[in-house]
Write an enzyme that holds these catalytic residues in place. Structure first.
Site, PDB file in Angstrom:
ATOM      1  N   ASP A 284       0.546  14.243 -10.855  1.00  0.00           N
ATOM      2  CA  ASP A 284       1.143  12.987 -10.398  1.00  0.00           C
ATOM      3  C   ASP A 284       1.932  13.223  -9.117  1.00  0.00           C
ATOM      4  OD1 ASP A 284       2.049  10.048 -11.196  1.00  0.00           O
ATOM      5  OD2 ASP A 284       3.823  11.121 -10.474  1.00  0.00           O
TER       6      ASP A 284
ATOM      7  N   HIS B 142       4.417   1.976  -5.318  1.00  0.00           N
ATOM      8  CA  HIS B 142       5.492   2.891  -5.708  1.00  0.00           C
ATOM      9  C   HIS B 142       6.756   2.157  -6.166  1.00  0.00           C
ATOM     10  CE1 HIS B 142       6.961   7.248  -4.858  1.00  0.00           C
ATOM     11  NE2 HIS B 142       7.595   6.735  -5.881  1.00  0.00           N
TER      12      HIS B 142
ATOM     13  N   LYS C   2       0.694   7.227  -4.634  1.00  0.00           N
ATOM     14  CA  LYS C   2       1.425   5.964  -4.621  1.00  0.00           C
ATOM     15  C   LYS C   2       1.599   5.431  -3.199  1.00  0.00           C
ATOM     16  CE  LYS C   2       4.061   7.743  -8.559  1.00  0.00           C
ATOM     17  NZ  LYS C   2       3.870   9.186  -8.327  1.00  0.00           N
TER      18      LYS C   2
ATOM     19  N   TYR D  93       6.374  11.933  -1.239  1.00  0.00           N
ATOM     20  CA  TYR D  93       6.861  13.253  -1.650  1.00  0.00           C
ATOM     21  C   TYR D  93       6.637  14.305  -0.564  1.00  0.00           C
ATOM     22  CZ  TYR D  93       6.733  11.174  -6.375  1.00  0.00           C
ATOM     23  OH  TYR D  93       6.888  10.367  -7.472  1.00  0.00           O
TER      24      TYR D  93
END
Length: 329
Positions: free
Chosen positions: A80, A143, A110, A85
């Site tokens: 995930d 997200h 996302k 990120y």
């Protein structure tokens, strides 16, 4: 294995009915019956999403690759991640070096807040695809239920009406770049607001903060009734609360009774509630520990559930103040 399914249904009823697909068995002390947890759930598309994922949020650079390799070696098949990120290239490299076939790995990414305008969605998706080294994403989530403009200010119109964003995601499913679509951090009001539109594809997943401190029973109930699977991020509590979670007396008592660690009790509890679990870990021993789950006997499950739902809910992550909008209104 399938015979045990019927015995388990008598012991605990999943909030997702018969959508469990594959099961992982474990014998408990003081029990002669093999009780099992699902290893996958079936989405409306027919795809099978693994019930445990390695979460790579907050994983430091140069730690992600080793964590992903360790996870895949230990049996994980669900990673995930997210564009924001900043580590998708590292994840992609680790997957290629694992020599595990792409079709055997479930990848989630996302859509960040800045890219909700329909014309901006495909380019950022393509960036994620390139970094991950794949031509499709198994699951792509909005997200946050907040759209930003180019200056990172809230676009209130697109935030309150996410249908144009969703229509573009549906188009990308039709193009084959995404297999399944869903949302993240949506509460019941925002879910109802989205699904009131004439959707071609309904959200399959809602990824939310879900842990002992924030068990969200009402959202879990809504999800059951509307065929949406919850995914639990920060399942052991936010980073600042993991130690507190593992020290809860009821969790420690169940762990001692069943020969599990407190982390394994909490992860097992999430799956037994019907959620996909996304524990973040980079230390190899923690990566391995988090994957060893076992169904809790009904009394133990109810003990954890009662303890989790008997205190005031405490949210660990809420960027509302910094963004200037009440995300969870």
């Amino acid at each position: 294995m399938y015979a045990s399914f019927y015995g388990l249904r008598r012991l605990f009823r999943s909030p997702y009915g018969n959508r469990f697909l594959h099961w992982k068995g474990c014998h408990h002390r003081n029990s002669s019956t093999a009780i099992e947890l699902p290893t996958h759930y079936v989405l409306p598309s027919g795809d099978k999403i693994p019930s445990i994922a390695l979460g790579v949020w907050r994983a430091a650079p140069n730690q992600v690759s080793d964590a992903v390799k360790t996870a895949l070696k230990k049996g994980y098949r669900h990673i995930d991640g997210a564009w924001i990120y900043g580590n998708e290239a590292e994840v992609g490299r680790a997957i290629r070096e694992s020599n595990i076939a792409r079709g055997d790995i479930w990848l989630t990414s996302k859509l960040w807040n800045t890219f909700h305008i329909p014309d901006d969605i495909e380019p950022t998706l393509d960036e994620s695809l390139a970094n991950l080294g794949t031509d499709y994403i198994d699951l792509y989530l909005i997200h946050w239920p907040v759209a930003f403009d180019k200056n990172s200010n809230v676009d209130f119109d697109l935030t309150e009406d996410p249908y144009p964003t969703w229509q573009k995601l549906e188009e990308l499913v039709e193009k084959g770049k995404i297999r399944n679509i869903g949302v993240s951090n949506f509460n019941i009001r925002r879910l109802n607001n989205l699904t009131a539109n004439p959707l071609k594809i309904k959200p399959a997943i809602n990824q939310v903060e879900l842990n002992f401190w924030l068990p969200q029973p009402d959202l879990l109930k809504w999800s059951k009734e509307n065929n949406v699977i919850l995914e639990a991020y920060s399942p052991l509590g936010s980073a600042e609360r993991v130690r507190d979670s593992l020290s809860v007396p009821e969790i420690q008592e169940v762990a001692a009774e069943l020969g599990l660690t407190p982390a394994q009790v909490l992860i097992s509890w999430h799956i037994q509630r019907g959620a996909v679990v996304l524990p973040k870990a980079v230390k190899p021993s923690h990566v391995e520990e988090n994957f060893k789950v076992a169904a809790l006997p009904q009394a133990a499950f109810e003990k954890v559930e009662k303890a989790a739902t008997s205190h005031e809910p405490q949210r660990g992550l809420d960027p509302s103040k910094g963004w200037g909008i009440d995300i969870f209104d």
